[in-house]
Structures are given as structure tokens and as C-alpha cells.
Write an enzyme that holds these catalytic residues in place. Structure first.
Site, PDB file in Angstrom:
ATOM      1  N   HIS A   1       0.828  -1.212   0.000  1.00  0.00           N
ATOM      2  CA  HIS A   1       0.000   0.000   0.000  1.00  0.00           C
ATOM      3  C   HIS A   1       0.860   1.259   0.000  1.00  0.00           C
ATOM      4  CE1 HIS A   1      -3.196  -2.752   0.780  1.00  0.00           C
ATOM      5  NE2 HIS A   1      -2.776  -3.055   1.984  1.00  0.00           N
TER       6      HIS A   1
ATOM      7  N   HIS B   1      -7.105  -4.189  -1.364  1.00  0.00           N
ATOM      8  CA  HIS B   1      -6.391  -5.446  -1.601  1.00  0.00           C
ATOM      9  C   HIS B   1      -6.884  -6.098  -2.872  1.00  0.00           C
ATOM     10  CE1 HIS B   1      -6.430  -4.775   2.738  1.00  0.00           C
ATOM     11  NE2 HIS B   1      -5.190  -5.182   2.663  1.00  0.00           N
TER      12      HIS B   1
END
Lengths: 209, 330
Positions: free
Chosen positions: B56, B218
Site C-alpha cells: 500500500h 487489496h
């Protein structure tokens, strides 16, 4: 005669062999677990458990003789320290709480173990805030602990049946829950790995007969 | 799928070694996977620790430094870190003033931070926790693990970080973090699926002519799938989804965030559309941030986060920050 009435007891070495057998099963099935997780999760369940069980096996190899409870609490702590994700705390708690419930007895009966495992499963349910039917590892673990009252083989069969029964369910916990209805039709990876643990348990019991 | 990696197993460690080399002002513990600002612990200052799966970036390691996080714990790719990392981070940044854990609402992150909080408290560190759950795409929390924590994490870390830097005590830093989370909402859109290094193939199948609305970070599928839309149509959909839930009564901070594989050319163009919708809905934008901040590896797409602010929150937003991923005013 049921396993409970067999008069056999389980020592620390039995639990060590159980976890080693479980580790081998995780190695063998890691690809399938990850594939199942890829359908409704984020494709890492196999790799994560593999990392955890390798650490468990390595730690147990270094340790001298341990009581059953100590083997399980040590293994649980290793899983928490190495797995990550939701599986680390959940499987770690399962083994730790089961181990704590066994106390420091040098040998335990199958009935005492079944009772301790039920305490471990209850702790998992509490930690994850889940119940049977939510499409999680509990769908395999809850029926398995009940069936363990009869025999280890029955426990393994119940876990496998429980894992298969997650296919038509809609996930309500974990990352799969974000899929809503799209989670239906896929077997839950956590229930599947729990069934592997129970199968390894039955295998270890048979091997020591 | 071609990736600039050696082997999947060392992706996180390799990235941390590279980050350490690029940022000598940070203390990067590659083996234990903890990134700490170099001058920690800062006397009298509340520590801010966050973390989550890797993939991320710049979240969270890129937000460690003066004015934002004190430490970050990167897990495996898309897998939450383990409690040992968090306890180590808390111990490294605690000056005695306590530590705030900033946790995104994903089951793994929540469980591991809960365990870490217990362990850290046993070591005598005062811990407070704030849960970030800003994603409006997840509506019915009875049937899910609850709203996911996504883009608003940046605002929580920035504003609570500014308060901590000024010397605010733990309960006050925690209250600000909570207020920022409650004032923020996010909606995300995927134009392509994500490919993780371990799997090597896209985690879900998103055909060329389609997009996925309401995704998390995700690559987990979202609310619904539709035929590809224009930037203008996506902005209308995403901003309205946020406003329907947030209903701001004052000015907002706007974050137009890229998911990793969408170029700035597209993100700025998308921001123009976001600003247009907000103007049409009579929402005043106090500040806008455009870029890749809370990403999902190589996913193409974007998210829009709005955070309603008062004068005090705006002041904290404008306060100096000096991190690898966010930097101004110093």
C-alpha cells in the site's frame, strides 16, 4: 471400544508429532489453500500458514521434552509471531488456549484433550466474534470437537464435512464477507486448513496405535 | 506478469533495505520489520504507530517522520503485521507519554493490534487505539466484518500526527484521530485487478471493458461491476456515494488517490471532475491532495476521500510534515 475408552494417554511427544504432521500437510496443501483464498480472500492463506508451521517445527526441534500443554502453547505463540493476517492470532489462540487448558500434566487422556480443544475453539469464536455458519474455520472446528468425544477419526471426518459444508454459505466474517453473495459457492480456506489439522491429529493417533 | 523483483519471498525485506538507503533520517529494522523516525523516542511526545500489509506504499512506512507517524510495521504483502512488530515499534517510540495505535478495519490488522496492545501494556506502555473505517462501499456491517479502513488513514495519521508533534497528551491525540475518522468517507474504483508477487497472476478477473465499483485496497471485489465509464461518470458516482453518507456541513479536505497503476495525468484529470461535482453539490473544498498515497500494488483505479474539517482540523492539516511520502511546510 471408543478412543476415549482405549485407556491410551497422550504425552508431549504425541503433540509434537501431531504438529509436525500438520506442518507437512500444510506444506503439501499450501497451493490449494492459497487457491481457495484467492477466490474469496486475498490469496495468501497457504503461504502464511506455511511460514507459521515452519517456525513451529523449527522451534519444537530446538526444545527438549515438554509437557502436552507446553508444546501447544509454544506452538501457538510461534504462529502468532510469524503468520500475521487473521490466521495468526486465530490459530495461535486455538493452540495456546488448548495448551493452557491442559495445564502442566505430563500425560492427558483423549477426553481431557477433547475438552481442552473445545476451550480453544471457544476462545477462537470469542476472538473473532464469529459463530458456526459464518463461513469460517469454526464451521470445521465446532463439529470436530463434538465428534472427538467418540474418536479422533470421527473428529477428522466431522471437520472435513464441516469444511465442505461451507461451500453454499455466505461469508459474514473476514475479508470474504465483503463479497456478500459472491462468496457463495466457494469453500472457506480457514475451514479447509482446520480440517487438515484434524486429519493430521487422526493420522498421528493411528500411527501411534 | 513481469515484476521488478528477485523472488516473492524477499520482496518486503528488499524494499525495506532500499528504503533505508534512500532515507537515512529513518531507522529501518529490516529483520524485525519496523520503521522508526530517527530521533525517536521524542521526549514528552505521544508515539503514533500504524501498520498493515505491505503493498500500500507509501502507506505506512512512507508516512513516518516529524508531523506524522512515529513508527510503522509493514507485514507481508497484503497480510497484517504480527504483534511482535507492533510491540517493538511501541517500545521504540514511547517516551512515557503513551502510544496511539492507528488500525485499519481489516480482521487481521484488528486482531494483531489487539494482541499487541495487551502485550505492550504488560510491558508498562500506555496504549490507545483508533480504528479507521471510512469505506462507504461496505454498508451492512451485520453481514460483513464492518467498513474497511482505506484512504482516510492518511488524514487520521496526518492530523493526529500534527497534534502529537505539538505535544498534545494521549487522550487528546486519540480524540482527534477519532474525530477525523468519523468525519471522513471514501469510495474506491478499480479499472484492473491486482497481481501479488506470491501469486503472480491477477487475484480476480476484471475484463478490459469493465470496472469494479466500491473496491477495498487489496483488490478485493467491490459493490458492483459495470461497463467501463468515463472519468466524469466515475467522479459523479464516487463523490455522490461519499456525500450520501458523509453529508458535510462545512468545508472538506479532498484526497484523490491513485491505486498504484494510474498515472498522474489521469488522476489530475479525474480530480478536475471531482472538483466539478463537489462544486455542483455546493461543497467547499478547503484543501486537495492528488497522488498515489494508499495504493494496492499495480491496481489501476482511484479512490476519493472527503474529510469534513473545522478551523482546528484544517490548522493541523496545514502543520509541517516531513516524511518520505508526504512533506510540506518545513
Amino acid at each position: 471400544m471408543s478412543d476415549q475408552e482405549s485407556g491410551r494417554t497422550l504425552d508431549g511427544d504425541f503433540f509434537r508429532r501431531w504438529l509436525t504432521t500438520a506442518g507437512a500437510a500444510v506444506e503439501r496443501e499450501a497451493g490449494r489453500l492459497t487457491e481457495l483464498d484467492s477466490a474469496i480472500g486475498d490469496a495468501d492463506h497457504g503461504t502464511n500458514l506455511q511460514r507459521g508451521f515452519r517456525a513451529v517445527t523449527a522451534t519444537l526441534e530446538k526444545e527438549g521434552p515438554l509437557a502436552p500443554g507446553a508444546v501447544l502453547t509454544l506452538a501457538g505463540r510461534q504462529l502468532i509471531s510469524t503468520v500475521g493476517g487473521a490466521s495468526g492470532p486465530l490459530y495461535g489462540t486455538l493452540l495456546r488456549r488448548t495448551g493452557k487448558a491442559l495445564g502442566d500434566a505430563a500425560e492427558v487422556t483423549p477426553a481431557q484433550f477433547a475438552e481442552a480443544l473445545a476451550a480453544g475453539v471457544a476462545a477462537v469464536a470469542q476472538l473473532g466474534g464469529a459463530k458456526a455458519g459464518d463461513k469460517t474455520m469454526l464451521d470445521a472446528l465446532e463439529p470436530a470437537t463434538e465428534a472427538l468425544g467418540t474418536s479422533f477419526a470421527a473428529g477428522a471426518e466431522a471437520a472435513e464435512a464441516g469444511a465442505l459444508a461451507t461451500v453454499p454459505l455466505q461469508a459474514r466474517k473476514g475479508r470474504a464477507s465483503y463479497l456478500g453473495e459472491r462468496s457463495v459457492g466457494h469453500q472457506d480456506p480457514g475451514a479447509t486448513s482446520s480440517a487438515l489439522l484434524l486429519a493430521a491429529l487422526a493420522e498421528t493417533w493411528e500411527a501411534t496405535a | 506478469m513481469k515484476m521488478l523483483i528477485n523472488v516473492p519471498e524477499t520482496v518486503v525485506a528488499d524494499a525495506l533495505r532500499g528504503m533505508a538507503a534512500a532515507h537515512p533520517e529513518l531507522t529501518v529494522d529490516v529483520e524485525n520489520r519496523v520503521i522508526v523516525r530517527g530521533d525517536a523516542p521524542v521526549a514528552g511526545k505521544v508515539g503514533l504507530v500504524s501498520g498493515g500489509g505491505s503493498g500500500h506504499e507509501p502507506l505506512h512506512g512512507g508516512f513516518v517522520g516529524p508531523g506524522m507517524l512515529s513508527a510503522a510495521c509493514p507485514g507481508e504483502v497484503f497480510t497484517s503485521p504480527v504483534p511482535d512488530q507492533m510491540v517493538r515499534a511501541a517500545a521504540a517510540v514511547d517516551s512515557g507519554a503513551g502510544v496511539l495505535f492507528i488500525v485499519k478495519n481489516y480482521t487481521g490488522d484488528v486482531l494483531n493490534f489487539d494482541m499487541a496492545a495487551e502485550l505492550a501494556e504488560e510491558e508498562g506502555i500506555r496504549i490507545a487505539k483508533v480504528l479507521v473505517n471510512d469505506d462507504v462501499a461496505v454498508t451492512d456491517s451485520l453481514f460483513t466484518a464492518g467498513r474497511r479502513g482505506t484512504g482516510a488513514t492518511l488524514f487520521v495519521e496526518k492530523l493526529a500526527g500534527a497534534a502529537a508533534e505539538e505535544g498534545a497528551p494521549l487522550d487528546q491525540v486519540e480524540a482527534i484521530a477519532r474525530q477525523v475518522n468519523e468525519s471522513s468517507r471514501t469510495f474506491g474504483v478499480a479499472l484492473s485487478a491486482v497481481t501479488t508477487p506470491a501469486k503472480g497472476t491477477p487475484t480476480f478477473d476484471l475484463p478490459d471493458g469493465e470496472l469494479e465499483l466500491g473496491i477495498g485496497i487489496h483488490g478485493e471485489p467491490g459493490r458492483e461491476r459495470r461497463a467501463m465509464m468515463t472519468s466524469r461518470e466515475i467522479a459523479d458516482f464516487a463523490v455522490d456515494a461519499v456525500l450520501e453518507d458523509l453529508r458535510p456541513k462545512g468545508p472538506v479536505l479532498a484526497l484523490v488517490n491513485g491505486m498504484g497503476a494510474t498515472p498522474l495525468l489521469e488522476l489530475y484529470g479525474f480530480n478536475a471532475e471531482v472538483q466539478r461535482v463537489l462544486a455542483e453539490r455546493n461543497v467547499t473544498v478547503a484543501r486537495t491532495l492528488v497522488g498515489n498515497y494508499v495504493t494496492s500494488l499495480d491496481m489501476a483505479g482511484c479512490s476519493v476521500t472527503l474529510c469534513q474539517v473545522d478551523g482546528e482540523l484544517l490548522r493541523l492539516y496545514d502543520a509541517p510534515v516531513e516524511t518520505a511520502g508526504l512533506r510540506w511546510g518545513r
